[in-house]
Scaffold this motif. Structure first.
Motif, PDB file in Angstrom:
ATOM      1  N   ASN A 194       8.733  -7.590 -10.985  1.00 24.15           N
ATOM      2  CA  ASN A 194       7.603  -8.329 -11.616  1.00 24.15           C
ATOM      3  C   ASN A 194       7.386  -9.802 -11.379  1.00 24.15           C
ATOM      4  N   ARG A 195       8.533 -10.459 -11.478  1.00 24.56           N
ATOM      5  CA  ARG A 195       8.292 -11.873 -11.175  1.00 24.56           C
ATOM      6  C   ARG A 195       7.766 -12.027  -9.681  1.00 24.56           C
ATOM      7  N   VAL A 196       8.325 -11.522  -8.761  1.00 24.59           N
ATOM      8  CA  VAL A 196       8.179 -11.749  -7.346  1.00 24.59           C
ATOM      9  C   VAL A 196       6.680 -11.242  -7.318  1.00 24.59           C
ATOM     10  N   LYS A 197       6.202 -10.317  -8.098  1.00 25.99           N
ATOM     11  CA  LYS A 197       4.706  -9.809  -7.942  1.00 25.99           C
ATOM     12  C   LYS A 197       4.005 -11.218  -8.439  1.00 25.99           C
ATOM     13  N   VAL A 198       4.440 -11.642  -9.456  1.00 21.69           N
ATOM     14  CA  VAL A 198       3.683 -12.764 -10.085  1.00 21.69           C
ATOM     15  C   VAL A 198       3.656 -14.046  -8.945  1.00 21.69           C
ATOM     16  N   LEU A 199       4.828 -14.220  -8.581  1.00 20.47           N
ATOM     17  CA  LEU A 199       4.771 -15.444  -7.377  1.00 20.47           C
ATOM     18  C   LEU A 199       3.934 -14.965  -6.289  1.00 20.47           C
TER      19      LEU A 199
END
Ligand code: ZN
Length: 415
Positions: free
Chosen positions: A380-385
């Motif tokens: 999820n964090r990578v998706k946001v990035l």
């Protein structure tokens, strides 16, 4: 009645000479250095032979009550009696970086403004040029990873992303998940070719390279081949996120085919009964409310095929949620594939092929040491990035921006 206040300037090593207003209505604070001497830029010795002052420089400082503030001073120069030709050196003050048009506190404040924002937005809010904002970013945020900051790297994530929706130019984002919930970007690569990834992996210092135990990646042969070549000891794990996307995509294709068929075959009144059923179809059955459940059931009476697709989709999600061993997960997924074949849903055919090719790497997800929550959080964090990268076409700039978003509050906090 006096309604003025006195507040400290809080810049070290200076004395305030006077305060005035510029023609544009900004505060102009003139100061002079109280330090005597500097280090010779050639020999490094302390020198105190004053050689006069340079012409005044005006630096932007933190605004006061929304009024722009400038600090003006004349840098002192010193002559070195030890070096040949007696070169001069300009005195540096701790709150100013050479050649920067701003004070350091101003630049750190600006960087905090830039966290999760954009260069254009910050320029507008602070009424300065985008070039100024970009200059500050360049001075403070590195555009490449500093390996010294890492003791070891256990897990590397490789993701590809298009810089624009529907664009065919891909870049590669290489990240490191940090326990318990952090992520660090270690590289932004200009394309997604195998050789590019190989080159990056081979640039990792060997002490860190040897510490990589897992590589999380999409089902993309270029990435996998690069990892296998450069990190032979690491286990390759296909991201659950990408697997999920693949089989949910199959269920969605069934949905599209069936909606098309129902639209033609059902009467208007009948079709009206199942209108809006597509949203509940996308949800897990635990997340459905009573209305949605009823709607979905009506849909399934018209389309047993959709019920099959829904059930199969949820069953596979269930497998990923369970605490299987790798071997157990392989068995469960193989059994699930059999049920898919029996169901006769052609739309899942491509996913069955995916499982055939990737089952071993997919089930590496079930290896010990990771909770699914950790992996999901990381994805999820990578998706946001990734979303933050849209519209930036320079890989160095993307690296800087993501690094700032991730570490900015820590690195540029107000002290
Ligand atoms: Zn010298």
């Amino acid at each position: 009645m006096d309604n003025s206040i006195r507040i400290p300037l809080d810049l070290p090593d200076v004395r305030v000479l006077d305060v005035s207003k510029t023609d544009q209505g900004a505060w102009l604070i003139r100061v002079e250095s109280t330090l005597n001497g500097t280090q010779c830029h050639q020999c490094g010795r302390q020198i105190t032979h004053c050689h006069g002052v340079e012409s005044a420089i005006r630096l932007r400082h933190l605004p006061l009550f929304e009024t722009p503030v400038f600090i003006e001073f004349c840098p002192k120069r010193y002559r070195c009696p030890f070096c040949e030709g007696m070169p001069t050196t300009t005195q540096q003050l701790s709150w100013h970086e050479l050649r920067s048009p701003n004070t350091k506190p101003y630049e750190q404040w600006l960087l905090r403004m830039l966290i999760n924002s954009t260069v254009a937005d910050v320029a507008r809010k602070l009424t300065i040029s985008e070039e100024t904002v970009a200059g500050v970013l360049k001075r403070w945020v590195p555009s490449q990873v500093n390996w010294d900051e890492f003791d070891q790297i256990e897990v590397v994530g490789i993701d590809e992303m298009a810089l624009k929706r529907g664009h065919r130019d891909y870049i590669t984002l290489v990240s490191v998940p940090l326990m318990p919930s952090g992520v660090e970007i270690i590289a932004i690569l200009a394309d997604r070719k195998k050789q590019t990834v190989v080159n990056f992996f081979s640039s990792i210092p060997s002490r860190l390279k040897g510490s990589i135990q897992r590589v999380c990646t999409d089902m993309y042969q270029g990435f996998v081949a690069a990892a296998e070549e450069q990190l032979p000891a690491a286990k390759i794990v296909v991201d659950r996120f990408h697997v999920t996307q693949a089989y949910r995509g199959c269920a969605d294709t069934v949905r599209k085919h069936e909606v098309k068929r129902l639209k033609q075959e059902l009467s208007t009144a009948e079709y009206q009964q199942i209108k809006g059923a597509m949203w509940p179809f996308r949800k897990a059955s635990d997340d459905l409310n009573d209305d949605e459940r009823a709607l979905l059931e009506r849909l399934f009476t018209y389309s047993p095929k959709l019920e099959k697709a829904y059930t199969l989709r949820e069953e596979l999600t269930e497998i990923f949620e369970r605490d299987y061993t790798k071997v157990g997960a392989k068995c469960a997924i193989r059994a699930w594939c059999k049920r898919v074949r029996k169901s006769g849903l052609d739309e899942f055919e491509s996913f069955l092929g995916t499982v055939d090719t990737w089952l071993d790497k997919i089930t590496n997800y079930f290896l010990e040491g990771w909770s699914s929550g950790f992996v999901e959080g990381f994805n999820n964090r990578v998706k946001v990035l990734k979303r933050r990268c849209y519209g930036i076409f320079d890989v160095d700039r993307i690296f800087q921006r993501l690094t700032l978003d991730i570490n900015g509050y820590e690195r540029f906090s107000y002290t």
